[in-house]
Design a protein around this motif. Structure first.
Motif, mmCIF file in Angstrom:
data_model
loop_
_atom_site.group_PDB
_atom_site.id
_atom_site.type_symbol
_atom_site.label_atom_id
_atom_site.label_comp_id
_atom_site.label_asym_id
_atom_site.label_seq_id
_atom_site.Cartn_x
_atom_site.Cartn_y
_atom_site.Cartn_z
ATOM 1 N N ARG A 67 128.444 -2.219 157.859
ATOM 2 C CA ARG A 67 128.394 -3.621 158.260
ATOM 3 C C ARG A 67 127.562 -4.444 157.276
ATOM 4 O O ARG A 67 127.882 -5.597 156.991
ATOM 5 C CB ARG A 67 127.843 -3.741 159.683
ATOM 6 N N ALA A 68 126.496 -3.851 156.755
ATOM 7 C CA ALA A 68 125.675 -4.563 155.777
ATOM 8 C C ALA A 68 126.490 -4.902 154.541
ATOM 9 O O ALA A 68 126.454 -6.043 154.045
ATOM 10 C CB ALA A 68 124.455 -3.723 155.399
ATOM 11 N N ALA A 69 127.228 -3.925 154.034
ATOM 12 C CA ALA A 69 128.032 -4.156 152.832
ATOM 13 C C ALA A 69 129.075 -5.239 153.067
ATOM 14 O O ALA A 69 129.314 -6.093 152.195
ATOM 15 C CB ALA A 69 128.707 -2.853 152.412
ATOM 16 N N ASN A 70 129.675 -5.241 154.246
ATOM 17 C CA ASN A 70 130.716 -6.221 154.528
ATOM 18 C C ASN A 70 130.150 -7.613 154.761
ATOM 19 O O ASN A 70 130.771 -8.613 154.378
ATOM 20 C CB ASN A 70 131.543 -5.760 155.727
ATOM 21 N N LEU A 71 128.973 -7.709 155.367
ATOM 22 C CA LEU A 71 128.349 -9.020 155.524
ATOM 23 C C LEU A 71 127.940 -9.576 154.161
ATOM 24 O O LEU A 71 128.099 -10.786 153.903
ATOM 25 C CB LEU A 71 127.134 -8.919 156.451
ATOM 26 N N ILE A 72 127.452 -8.718 153.289
ATOM 27 C CA ILE A 72 127.087 -9.167 151.937
ATOM 28 C C ILE A 72 128.319 -9.674 151.186
ATOM 29 O O ILE A 72 128.255 -10.676 150.462
ATOM 30 C CB ILE A 72 126.391 -8.036 151.170
ATOM 31 N N LYS A 73 129.449 -9.005 151.365
ATOM 32 C CA LYS A 73 130.679 -9.485 150.728
ATOM 33 C C LYS A 73 131.035 -10.884 151.225
ATOM 34 O O LYS A 73 131.567 -11.702 150.470
ATOM 35 C CB LYS A 73 131.831 -8.525 151.022
ATOM 36 N N ALA A 74 130.760 -11.138 152.488
ATOM 37 C CA ALA A 74 131.110 -12.434 153.080
ATOM 38 C C ALA A 74 130.168 -13.552 152.657
ATOM 39 O O ALA A 74 130.607 -14.677 152.410
ATOM 40 C CB ALA A 74 131.138 -12.314 154.607
ATOM 41 N N ILE A 75 128.864 -13.257 152.571
ATOM 42 C CA ILE A 75 127.895 -14.327 152.312
ATOM 43 C C ILE A 75 127.224 -14.227 150.948
ATOM 44 O O ILE A 75 126.564 -15.174 150.512
ATOM 45 C CB ILE A 75 126.804 -14.364 153.400
ATOM 46 N N GLY A 76 127.393 -13.094 150.267
ATOM 47 C CA GLY A 76 126.753 -12.919 148.971
ATOM 48 C C GLY A 76 125.373 -12.291 149.094
ATOM 49 O O GLY A 76 124.772 -12.250 150.167
ATOM 50 N N THR A 77 124.879 -11.779 147.995
ATOM 51 C CA THR A 77 123.518 -11.259 147.944
ATOM 52 C C THR A 77 122.532 -12.413 147.940
ATOM 53 O O THR A 77 122.919 -13.577 147.775
ATOM 54 C CB THR A 77 123.309 -10.403 146.688
#
Length: 449
Positions: free
Chosen positions: A45-55
């Protein structure tokens, strides 16, 4: 609230930008050092949220919450995340946790979650049951993210989607030798407890009885006689030995199903792409059919959630955290931008409208028959006060012994019913009564927990 610029970018990409939206120039934002809002999640979920909002490096302060950037921290798995959450304090805890619904009661009682109010615009995107999943004692603690469930996939190279449990068993018996079937039905996703709950229900069992949308805390969770008879009729030969349709192991289930050696498999909504890649049709998803034609076994259909922590207030970030919960996770645009990568059935009704056939199939299976995942009923902790919960009238158990959790009891039940090892098998009625006693004891224990 996250910026008009960012909302417009997400909405335009999804074809949802309303006419007349006005962007805000980047230089209009306050030029101050950004604060950090911290979100903890499991690694996926962390990886997918980062894909959505960016680092953090890719974001501009104010993209999602005025004056803030969002830092997403991933843990290797759900268990690792839960261990970190249990150990967290106001000195090191996150502002938001992306966690399971059955974490809510314990974390709320421990003071690690903070009550949260959804805005009216966000609340309309969720059902009362979904919000109830993230509530404790009538108080809401977060925003529903996605539905956690499994569904049954039919191997359409072998047969058609069944309408009853008996139809599946009949197909297996008629074709097991000629088709080289290793089993009739197996659990490829979710384990022999969580993933197999729908099979338990299809045969007439349940971890707890439901009434008016709530779990009952007294009485037997199911009719033992009916469940035991269904087991005898569907899973056993006349001499009481297993017929091979369903076993007590999920070993090799996924590969055997892909190889055409199993006609029906329970799969998780997190792994459907694996089956699409192998040519399976997600329109063949269904619930596990029950004994009665066109009935469904009820598996767990709860939601995961983005939960507000009490640590946010300690750090002075509670308003920012509430803003991110409402305006990102609670909005159709934010939910869709996240679920684009997460690829689970979204809880958000507006986001669900653009879901793929696979996600719609899982969502339909959950809507037809599902029960909430109630940790206080499932996680154990009860004591055998009678000596009969873990024993029988003929052979009493030990008073004061720990009563197993559902997660341990259901796999043990399958072994007692259909194991190839005759030394662990029990009479179906005896085994079913023992399981019912265990779940009734845990339900009674849940009153004060």
């Amino acid at each position: 609230m996250f910026s008009i610029k960012k909302v417009a970018g997400i909405a335009a990409a999804l074809g949802l930008l309303a006419a007349g939206a006005v962007s805000v120039p980047a230089d209009a934002r306050a030029k101050v050092a950004p604060k950090i809002l911290t979100v903890w999640a499991d690694s996926n979920r962390a990886a997918n949220l980062i894909k959505a909002i960016g680092t953090v490096a890719e974001q501009t302060a104010g993209d999602y919450v005025a004056g803030y950037k969002i830092n997403v921290v991933g843990y290797t798995g759900f268990d690792t995340l839960k261990t970190a959450v249990d150990a967290a304090t106001s000195a090191n805890g996150p502002d938001i946790i992306m966690g399971a619904n059955d974490w809510v009661p314990t974390l709320a009682k421990d003071g690690k979650l903070a009550q949260f109010t959804l805005s009216s615009s966000a609340a309309k995107n969720f059902t009362a049951n979904q919000l109830g999943d993230l509530s404790y004692n009538g108080k809401l603690y977060g925003v529903p993210l996605d539905i956690n469930n499994v569904a049954m996939l039919t191997n359409d190279d072998l047969t058609t989607v069944p309408t009853s449990f008996g139809e599946m068993v009949a197909y297996y018996k008629a074709n097991k030798d000629s088709a080289g079937l290793t089993r009739g039905l197996c659990v490829a996703g979710g384990s022999m407890s969580w993933g197999a709950a729908g099979i338990l229900s299809a045969l007439g069992g349940s971890p707890y009885a439901m009434s008016g949308g709530k779990a009952k805390i007294t009485g037997a969770p199911f009719t033992v006689k009916t469940f035991a008879q269904n087991v005898k009729d569907q899973l056993l030969n006349v001499d009481g030995t297993p017929n091979g349709f369903f076993t007590d192991s999920d070993s090799n289930c996924k590969q055997d199903f892909i190889d055409g050696k199993v006609p029906y498999a329970v799969i998780g909504n997190w792994e459907w792409k694996d089956y699409v890649a192998e040519g399976f049709d997600m329109k063949k998803l269904s619930c596990v059919p029950g004994i009665k034609v066109n009935s469904c076994g009820a598996g767990f259909g709860s939601v995961s959630g983005a939960l507000l922590t009490s640590f946010a207030a300690s750090a002075g970030d509670d308003n920012a955290a509430k803003s991110f919960l409402n305006d990102f996770f609670g909005s159709a645009q934010g939910a869709m931008s996240y679920e684009k990568y997460e690829q689970r059935p979204p809880a958000n009704k507006a986001a669900a409208s653009i879901a793929s056939p696979a996600l719609k199939g899982f969502g339909l299976a959950a809507s037809k028959a599902s029960i909430p995942q109630l940790g206080t009923f499932l996680n154990g902790g009860a004591k055998d006060t009678t000596g009969l919960v873990l024993g029988t009238k003929a052979a009493p158990g030990t008073k004061g012994a720990d009563v197993p959790s559902f997660w341990d009891a259901l796999p043990a039940l399958w072994s007692a019913l259909v194991s190839s090892d005759s030394t662990v098998r029990k009479d179906p009625t005896v085994a079913s009564q023992l399981f019912a006693n265990i779940m009734a004891a845990n339900a009674a224990h849940s009153v004060n927990n």
